[in-house]
Motif scaffolding. Structure first.
Motif, PDB file in Angstrom:
ATOM      1  N   LEU A   1       1.918   9.766  -7.014  1.00 20.48           N
ATOM      2  CA  LEU A   1       1.252   8.475  -6.870  1.00 20.48           C
ATOM      3  C   LEU A   1      -0.200   8.714  -6.461  1.00 20.48           C
TER       4      LEU A   1
ATOM      5  N   CYS B   1       7.460  -0.660  -1.665  1.00 18.76           N
ATOM      6  CA  CYS B   1       7.230  -0.926  -0.238  1.00 18.76           C
ATOM      7  C   CYS B   1       8.455  -1.581   0.392  1.00 18.76           C
TER       8      CYS B   1
ATOM      9  N   GLN C   1       5.583  -3.316  -9.024  1.00 14.72           N
ATOM     10  CA  GLN C   1       6.233  -2.037  -8.748  1.00 14.72           C
ATOM     11  C   GLN C   1       5.869  -1.542  -7.356  1.00 14.72           C
ATOM     12  N   ARG C   2       4.609  -1.701  -6.984  1.00 15.16           N
ATOM     13  CA  ARG C   2       4.200  -1.297  -5.637  1.00 15.16           C
ATOM     14  C   ARG C   2       4.933  -2.120  -4.585  1.00 15.16           C
ATOM     15  N   GLN C   3       5.047  -3.407  -4.806  1.00 13.39           N
ATOM     16  CA  GLN C   3       5.749  -4.255  -3.829  1.00 13.39           C
ATOM     17  C   GLN C   3       7.197  -3.831  -3.664  1.00 13.39           C
TER      18      GLN C   3
ATOM     19  N   LEU D   1       0.635   2.372 -10.500  1.00 15.30           N
ATOM     20  CA  LEU D   1       1.762   1.454 -10.664  1.00 15.30           C
ATOM     21  C   LEU D   1       1.245   0.025 -10.705  1.00 15.30           C
TER      22      LEU D   1
ATOM     23  N   HIS E   1       0.842  -1.193   0.000  1.00 18.36           N
ATOM     24  CA  HIS E   1       0.000   0.000   0.000  1.00 18.36           C
ATOM     25  C   HIS E   1       0.876   1.241   0.000  1.00 18.36           C
ATOM     26  N   LEU E   2       0.570   2.128  -0.941  1.00 18.48           N
ATOM     27  CA  LEU E   2       1.241   3.417  -1.019  1.00 18.48           C
ATOM     28  C   LEU E   2       0.202   4.512  -0.809  1.00 18.48           C
TER      29      LEU E   2
ATOM     30  N   ASN F   1       6.494   8.853  -0.043  1.00 21.67           N
ATOM     31  CA  ASN F   1       6.155   7.515   0.435  1.00 21.67           C
ATOM     32  C   ASN F   1       7.361   6.815   1.047  1.00 21.67           C
TER      33      ASN F   1
ATOM     34  N   GLY G   1      -1.317   3.883  -4.697  1.00 23.82           N
ATOM     35  CA  GLY G   1      -0.334   3.617  -5.744  1.00 23.82           C
ATOM     36  C   GLY G   1      -0.944   2.930  -6.948  1.00 23.82           C
ATOM     37  N   THR G   2      -2.205   3.259  -7.246  1.00 25.43           N
ATOM     38  CA  THR G   2      -2.916   2.554  -8.309  1.00 25.43           C
ATOM     39  C   THR G   2      -2.367   2.831  -9.703  1.00 25.43           C
TER      40      THR G   2
END
Length: 595
Positions: free
Chosen positions: A483, A499, A494-496, A490, A437-438, A446, A487-488
């Motif tokens: 973002l 994080c 990419q989000r992982q 990405l 989650h971003l 972030n 972070g939708t």
């Protein structure tokens, strides 16, 4: 009662402003009540008697009273609005702070959508009620009581009309308000349900379209929306019906006053000015009842909202700090295996020890975890594997105390984590959750959640370790790339990786990864694990993983089955000794095309 108690508590910090509002409303009511009396004197002593000077003098007095009344009303309204907005601000802040202190288990009791509604819509309803209270509640009753007293003073016999209409109006309002309370309570619950369905449909829009379930979801929302509409319509009809009923009673009473008053003037028992004042007081009583009615119409909904807000604020978090909470630090323990048994060693801060740990949800028949014991040491990767629902993520959430174990002891650096400050405990580790989650902002903002003072060089360093450079080069704004929420904009991988980079920015002795590599391709996964192994060589690393290929190199592998630790060891050793691990490994290796 809950609403009254809440208002009393919230007004503690605004008592001087409230006192000023009450005084201004009393001045407003007194001015309103004086105007008919002065007007009656103008008619009887000026117009009827033909005294021009009296008319001028009393007219000037009326003008001053009117200006005073307007100034008091405006000032009371302004101060009331300011205090009401402060109350809303305070309530939203308290709810937000309370939600931040609740555990995952506590939040699940209310539901995300319900908490959102309570922090926004419910707070708005209480705030709207406060506005009416600060502008009408004191002035209304004061005008009503004063109007009755002054009407009696003008003519006792004619005042029998007032004695009849006031109880009748109060009865009408009581009956309507009594029906509104359950309707408003049901309406807030329906609003929660409608918001929850809407949120699910927006977030899961892709899934709904892929399974061609749009019509089903439209019907599902329509059912709740229809119930909410019917509820709101029923309550709106009651509210709308109150005003005509009140007006009917008051208008009939006004006709009666004019009829009987005219007869008394003709009989010489009453002056024209007194009748005019009496009619004005009837109108004052009407205004007072109308003002009280508006407050009473808002009160039932505000009372229901206050109960819902209080339910959140009164919830005791299931995860709480002990009174003797300390900071995480290395402890000195007995060194086993020494000749005299008295030698000691300093326990590294990153050493993590589980001793007979269990976890059960309240009222559950079976525990989620039971009798889990292991030690994760610095410089070693500890992997947790098992089938879906075996308790892997629950075990990981016990370490930062997102959930609290119900049995056994968890120690970090030799200290029982329940004896540590929650902030200090969580600051002593870095965690990458299962769902990446971003937040709305930029890539840099972030990342800096983990280290607000980090330099751009440090950000690029962790981004390189997290294997993000391939897609970061394609972003023209680099670290300043905006973002969206979550972070939708990405991809999942990419989000992982972002994080993971955020967690790496926090330099600590314990890192927790909850299935944080599931969206990565095999090549990226391999390169990322190699980079992590080099960067976190001195830290304790605990990894939850679904793929056996991702944990083969771990120094210690824990095998969970049905919430119990059924085996632990290395990959090679578990293939020989654990049927559960061997079954998982063989199924995955066959799917991967490996012998």
């Amino acid at each position: 009662m809950v609403l009254i108690a809440m208002m009393r508590r919230l007004l503690t910090d605004h008592k001087h402003a409230v006192a000023a509002i009450v005084l201004l409303q009393l001045v407003q009511a007194a001015a309103n009540l004086l105007l008919p009396t002065v007007n009656a004197a103008i008619i009887d002593d000026g117009i009827v008697a033909g005294q021009t000077g009296v008319i001028s003098r009393l007219g000037a007095v009326m003008a001053v009273i009117a200006v005073l009344q307007a100034a008091a009303a405006v000032s009371a309204g302004y101060l009331g609005a300011v205090v009401a907005m402060r109350i809303g601000q305070q309530l939203r802040g308290e709810i937000f702070a309370k939600i931040q202190s609740l555990s995952t288990q506590d939040v699940a009791v209310f539901g995300t959508q319900s908490l959102t509604t309570r922090a926004t819509n419910d707070t708005q309803q209480v705030q709207a009620f406060a506005v009416l209270v600060f502008t009408m509640l004191v002035a209304g009753p004061a005008m009503g009581v004063g109007g009755v007293v002054l009407a009696l003073q003008q003519d006792v016999a004619l005042s029998s009309v007032v004695i009849v209409i006031v109880p009748l109006l109060l009865l009408i309002m009581y009956l309507i308000v009594r029906k509104l309370i359950p309707l408003y309570r049901e309406g807030q619950d329906l609003l929660d349900r409608a918001g929850g369905i809407l949120r699910e449909q927006i977030i899961g829009a892709g899934v709904i379209r892929s399974f061609v379930r749009q019509d089903h979801e439209v019907r599902r929302f329509a059912r709740v929306n229809g119930s909410l509409t019917a509820n709101n319509l029923q309550s709106a009809l009651l509210v709308a019906g109150m005003l005509p009923m009140v007006m009917l009673v008051v208008n009939l009473s006004s006709v009666a006053v004019v009829w009987f008053g005219g007869q008394r003037i003709q009989a010489g028992l009453m002056n024209l000015g007194a009748l005019t004042a009496f009619i004005a007081y009837i109108l004052q009583i009407l205004i007072a009842i109308m003002m009280s009615m508006y407050v009473l119409m808002t009160a039932p909904r505000a009372a229901v909202c206050a109960e819902r807000i209080s339910a959140v604020l009164d919830t005791m978090p299931s995860v709480r700090e002990t009174r003797h909470a300390t900071t995480v630090q290395a402890k000195t323990l007995e060194q086993p295996g020494t000749a005299d048994g008295n030698a000691s060693r300093a326990v590294p801060p990153g050493i993590l020890e589980f001793s007979g740990v269990g976890f059960s949800y309240p009222g559950a028949e079976e525990p989620v975890l039971a009798g889990v014991s292991f030690t994760a040491r610095p410089g070693t990767t500890t992997a947790i594997v098992g089938s879906t629902g075996s308790g892997k993520s629950t075990l990981l959430n016990l370490i930062p105390r997102f959930l609290d174990s119900t049995a056994g002891t968890i120690r970090l650096g030799g200290s029982d984590i329940k004896d540590e400050s929650l902030d200090k405990l969580r600051a002593s580790m870095a965690m990458v959750p299962q769902h990446a989650h971003l937040f709305t902002g930029t890539i840099a903002s972030n990342l800096r959640m983990a280290a607000p003072d980090a330099t751009d060089h440090e950000l690029w360093e962790v981004l390189e370790t997290a294997q993000t450079m391939r897609f970061m080069r394609d972003l023209p704004l680099g670290l300043a790339t905006p973002l969206g929420q979550g972070g939708t904009n990405l991809s999942g991988g990419q989000r992982q990786r972002l994080c993971i980079a955020r967690a790496l920015l926090r330099k600590t002795s314990l890192y927790l990864f909850d299935d944080s590599f599931s969206a990565l391709d095999y090549d990226t996964d391999t390169r990322l694990r190699q980079a992590l192994q080099a960067r976190l060589a001195d830290a304790s690393v605990v990894v939850v993983a679904e793929r056996i290929s991702a944990v083969e190199g771990a120094g210690l592998i824990l095998v969970l089955d049905g919430g119990r630790l059924v085996a632990q060891g290395t990959h090679e050793g578990l293939l020989e000794t654990s049927a559960t691990y061997r079954e998982i490994a063989e199924s995955q290796l066959v799917l991967d095309g490996r012998p």
